[in-house]
Design an enzyme around this catalytic site. Structure first.
Site, mmCIF file in Angstrom:
data_model
loop_
_atom_site.group_PDB
_atom_site.id
_atom_site.type_symbol
_atom_site.label_atom_id
_atom_site.label_comp_id
_atom_site.label_asym_id
_atom_site.label_seq_id
_atom_site.Cartn_x
_atom_site.Cartn_y
_atom_site.Cartn_z
ATOM 1 N N ARG A 62 -6.089 33.855 9.811
ATOM 2 C CA ARG A 62 -4.883 34.540 9.322
ATOM 3 C C ARG A 62 -5.100 36.048 9.219
ATOM 4 N NH1 ARG A 62 -4.026 31.626 3.979
ATOM 5 N NH2 ARG A 62 -5.648 30.161 4.537
ATOM 6 N N GLU A 99 -12.243 28.732 -1.769
ATOM 7 C CA GLU A 99 -11.623 27.933 -2.834
ATOM 8 C C GLU A 99 -11.697 26.443 -2.524
ATOM 9 O OE1 GLU A 99 -7.523 28.926 -3.587
ATOM 10 O OE2 GLU A 99 -7.555 27.954 -5.544
HETATM 11 O O1 PRP Z 1 -11.186 34.473 -1.181
HETATM 12 P P1 PRP Z 1 -11.515 33.134 -0.568
HETATM 13 O O2 PRP Z 1 -11.662 32.062 -1.606
HETATM 14 O O3 PRP Z 1 -12.692 33.219 0.319
HETATM 15 O O4 PRP Z 1 -10.263 32.668 0.289
HETATM 16 C C1 PRP Z 1 -9.548 33.518 1.129
HETATM 17 C C2 PRP Z 1 -9.663 33.101 2.558
HETATM 18 O O5 PRP Z 1 -9.092 31.800 2.738
HETATM 19 C C3 PRP Z 1 -8.170 31.840 3.821
HETATM 20 O O6 PRP Z 1 -8.774 31.594 5.046
HETATM 21 P P2 PRP Z 1 -9.244 30.162 5.568
HETATM 22 O O7 PRP Z 1 -10.727 30.093 5.454
HETATM 23 O O8 PRP Z 1 -8.443 29.094 4.888
HETATM 24 O O9 PRP Z 1 -8.960 30.208 7.113
HETATM 25 P P3 PRP Z 1 -7.739 30.550 8.074
HETATM 26 O O10 PRP Z 1 -7.511 32.034 7.994
HETATM 27 O O11 PRP Z 1 -8.322 30.129 9.383
HETATM 28 O O12 PRP Z 1 -6.531 29.768 7.650
HETATM 29 C C4 PRP Z 1 -7.648 33.263 3.802
HETATM 30 O O13 PRP Z 1 -7.093 33.638 5.043
HETATM 31 C C5 PRP Z 1 -8.891 34.048 3.451
HETATM 32 O O14 PRP Z 1 -9.661 34.368 4.598
HETATM 33 N N1 ADE Z 2 -4.769 29.373 -2.839
HETATM 34 C C1 ADE Z 2 -4.841 29.785 -1.566
HETATM 35 N N2 ADE Z 2 -3.717 29.942 -0.842
HETATM 36 C C2 ADE Z 2 -3.797 30.356 0.451
HETATM 37 N N3 ADE Z 2 -4.941 30.651 1.076
HETATM 38 C C3 ADE Z 2 -6.080 30.505 0.384
HETATM 39 N N4 ADE Z 2 -7.363 30.735 0.706
HETATM 40 C C4 ADE Z 2 -8.116 30.414 -0.350
HETATM 41 N N5 ADE Z 2 -7.375 30.023 -1.382
HETATM 42 C C5 ADE Z 2 -6.084 30.072 -0.964
#
Ligand code: PRP
Ligand code: ADE
Length: 179
Positions: A62, A99
């Site tokens: 993302r 998370e």
């Molecule tokens: O602060 P944190 O607890 O580390 O969470 C935040 C991360 O989680 C999500 O990515 P995700 O790993 O879900 O992957 P994506 O972007 O491929 O959906 C978001 O885009 C951040 O990169």
């Molecule tokens: N609560 C949340 N919503 C969307 N993206 C996340 N990445 C980690 N925690 C998240």
């Protein structure tokens, strides 16, 4: 009305995704709205001084959407911080917790030279595991990283405090706290 409330209402909340107890803040609904997506990027750009960094690093997946739009608008080179096994050149990697699980990101070792200044960009800051891993990877390659920029901050999960503790200023268009 709070600042950026026009954008905030477009972020959908999905309960218990991807695991029970997680309130997933879904930016896909904001991105679906073309004018709102543009406002998001314009307002993120307005938060930073483009002369204060040389490159923008985005975190797959993302994070690539927002960081690439910013790179295009500011004509700043883009450093890709990728999920494992995607980079063809010599790379360094780091494991991290987020998370709802654990993951790994990687970057090319020849992407930046020591002393180059990098703005870290992602869509969302939660526990900070991902952003902290990005900072560590980039700093490990000699980059100067002092600011990280997000659309959404979830301060209750502690990520912004973690970044501040390592001298990285967290900035975000909106926070979801206590709800
Ligand atoms: O602060 P944190 O607890 O580390 O969470 C935040 C991360 O989680 C999500 O990515 P995700 O790993 O879900 O992957 P994506 O972007 O491929 O959906 C978001 O885009 C951040 O990169
Ligand atoms: N609560 C949340 N919503 C969307 N993206 C996340 N990445 C980690 N925690 C998240």
């Amino acid at each position: 009305m709070r600042e950026n409330d026009d954008l905030r209402v477009l972020v959908r909340t999905i309960r218990d995704y991807p695991k029970p107890g997680i309130q997933f803040r879904d930016v896909s609904t904001l991105l679906l709205d073309g004018p709102a997506f543009r406002k998001t990027i314009d307002r993120m750009i307005a938060l930073v001084d483009p002369d204060s960094f040389d490159f923008i690093a985005g975190i797959e997946a993302r994070g690539f959407i927002v960081s690439a739009a910013m790179s295009y608008a500011l004509e700043k080179g883009k450093v890709m911080l990728r999920k494992p096994g995607k980079l063809p050149g010599q790379s360094v990697s780091i494991d991290y917790a987020l998370e709802y699980g654990t993951d790994q990101i990687e970057m090319h070792t020849d992407a930046i030279r020591p002393g180059q200044r990098v703005l870290l960009v992602d869509d969302l800051l939660a526990t900070g595991g991902t952003a902290m891993a990005g900072v560590e990877l980039l700093r490990g390659q000699g980059a100067v990283v002092d600011t990280a920029l997000f659309i959404v901050d979830l301060p209750d999960l502690g990520g912004s405090a973690k970044l501040t503790a390592v001298q990285v200023e967290p900035m975000a268009l909106m926070a979801f706290a206590g709800d």
